[in-house]
Design a protein around this motif. Structure first.
Motif, PDB file in Angstrom:
ATOM      1  N   ARG A  33       0.871  -0.921  -0.205  1.00 40.07           N
ATOM      2  CA  ARG A  33       0.008   0.021   0.433  1.00 40.07           C
ATOM      3  C   ARG A  33       0.888   1.297  -0.162  1.00 40.07           C
ATOM      4  O   ARG A  33       0.266   2.460  -0.877  1.00 40.07           O
ATOM      5  N   ALA A  35       3.275   1.522  -1.151  1.00 32.63           N
ATOM      6  CA  ALA A  35       4.408   1.739  -2.814  1.00 32.63           C
ATOM      7  C   ALA A  35       3.367   1.785  -4.289  1.00 32.63           C
ATOM      8  O   ALA A  35       3.584   2.173  -5.045  1.00 32.63           O
ATOM      9  N   GLY A  36       1.749   2.608  -3.293  1.00 30.94           N
ATOM     10  CA  GLY A  36       0.828   2.462  -3.966  1.00 30.94           C
ATOM     11  C   GLY A  36       0.024   1.559  -4.880  1.00 30.94           C
ATOM     12  O   GLY A  36      -0.803   2.160  -5.837  1.00 30.94           O
ATOM     13  N   HIS A  37       0.511   0.284  -4.358  1.00 24.59           N
ATOM     14  CA  HIS A  37      -0.609  -0.877  -4.994  1.00 24.59           C
ATOM     15  C   HIS A  37      -1.818  -0.454  -3.831  1.00 24.59           C
ATOM     16  O   HIS A  37      -1.930  -1.929  -3.827  1.00 24.59           O
ATOM     17  N   SER A  38      -2.356  -0.247  -3.666  1.00 25.92           N
ATOM     18  CA  SER A  38      -3.373  -0.298  -2.684  1.00 25.92           C
ATOM     19  C   SER A  38      -4.590  -0.960  -3.018  1.00 25.92           C
ATOM     20  O   SER A  38      -4.737  -2.479  -2.415  1.00 25.92           O
ATOM     21  N   PRO A 301       8.056  -0.209   1.207  1.00 16.52           N
ATOM     22  CA  PRO A 301       7.803  -0.324  -0.348  1.00 16.52           C
ATOM     23  C   PRO A 301       9.061  -1.116  -1.308  1.00 16.52           C
ATOM     24  O   PRO A 301       8.723  -1.265  -2.664  1.00 16.52           O
ATOM     25  N   GLY A 305       6.707  -3.980  -3.256  1.00 13.90           N
ATOM     26  CA  GLY A 305       6.408  -3.024  -4.822  1.00 13.90           C
ATOM     27  C   GLY A 305       6.774  -3.956  -5.824  1.00 13.90           C
ATOM     28  O   GLY A 305       6.178  -4.484  -6.623  1.00 13.90           O
TER      29      GLY A 305
END
Length: 318
Positions: A33, A35-38, A301, A305
């Protein structure tokens, strides 16, 4: 079909496998999350869309993982001392400050005193003395969760026991073979498996994957001792070290405050496989006193990721 992710733990004794698997899963989800992968993290780690396995072998070690055995001399102690000495020497190349350098030099002198050690327990006494010296410095966060010299000996002995290729069972099967069999049983024999290994588990997974036939889209090593040139590498199999053929990508993460990792050395000593895949080392910086636990790495992250991306790619590949 669901993508498969296999966690391979490091040293340790009996544990609640389900609880440990969840600890690692939740840490990985938090890192994903961040790392932007929610959305992907929720789909993969909060539901049933992931075939998540935890390869456990801690119960196989002599003494069933009891730390009490660390108080008595053992055949592995001389190699254990060499391993700790190598870690101290690696750290001495770039100490944080003069105070840390002084502590490291004192520990080194305790591990390698002048003259031959006297008595069967001399080497173990040297290791305990050096361990207590390292633990005496409040600002030295290199021990990664070693709360006492006894715990340190317990941890390092398991590495030596695995690499000794002995401790055969009643059927004549060595300890290292039985451990690899546990890991092999969790890998997908036909489809892709993403493998995340920690500490001693990185050595175990490396050797296991050399005999594996199905693709491994990503092999992640956390806090690995593979980079230890004198204490670990010469005893690994197969030699010379090279990336296992099934591995399509290898990321190695290390924290400077994680004592038994030898930093980026792993990437320098492992040759590429036939597909030109070689390990890529990346430094992470964790907060807190204990940086060695796998959950600390997985919550990063930069670690989580690539794992999520590899799992999503494995779904597409199927």
């Amino acid at each position: 079909m669901r993508p498969r992710l296999v966690f391979v733990h490091g040293v340790g004794g009996p544990l609640d496998v389900a609880a440990k698997r969840d600890e690692w899963r939740l840490a990985l989800a938090a890192g994903a999350r961040a790392a932007g992968h929610s959305r992907s993290a929720s789909e993969l780690f909060d539901g049933s869309s992931l075939d998540l396995r935890f390869a456990y072998y801690g119960d196989l070690f002599p003494g069933n993982g009891s730390q009490g055995a660390a108080a008595a001399p053992a055949p592995e102690d001389e190699e254990l001392a060499r391993m700790l000495l190598e870690a101290v020497d690696d750290r001495l190349r770039a100490p944080e400050d003069a105070h840390e350098a002084q502590v490291l030099r004192r520990a080194r002198n305790q591990l390698a005193p002048e003259g031959d050690p006297q008595g069967a327990g001399a080497v173990l006494r040297q290791v305990f003395a050096a361990g207590n010296t390292l633990l005496s410095l409040p600002g030295l966060r290199t021990v990664g969760g070693w709360t006492s010299a006894r715990v340190m000996v317990h941890v390092l002995r398991q590495v030596r026991q695995y690499l000794a290729r002995g401790h055969a069972d009643a059927a004549g099967v060595s300890l290292d073979r039985r451990i690899r069999d546990r890991v092999c049983a969790e890998l997908d024999p036909d489809g892709p498996t993403v493998v995340v290994a920690h500490s001693l588990g990185t050595v175990v997974a490396y050797e296991t994957l050399h005999g594996h036939g199905a693709p491994v889209p990503l092999f992640v090593t956390l806090g690995s001792p593979i980079g230890m040139r004198a204490a670990v590498q010469p005893r690994m199999r197969p030699l010379p070290l090279r990336a296992p053929e099934p591995v399509l990508g290898w990321l190695d993460f290390w924290d400077r405050d994680d004592f038994i990792t030898a930093g980026p050395e792993l990437a320098r000593c492992v040759a590429p496989n036939a597909a030109s895949v070689a390990p890529v080392s990346r430094r992470v910086d964790s907060d807190g006193a204990f940086v060695h636990p796998a959950a600390k790495y997985l919550a990063q992250p930069g670690v989580a990721g690539p794992v999520v991306e590899a799992l999503l790619s494995a779904v597409t590949a199927r």
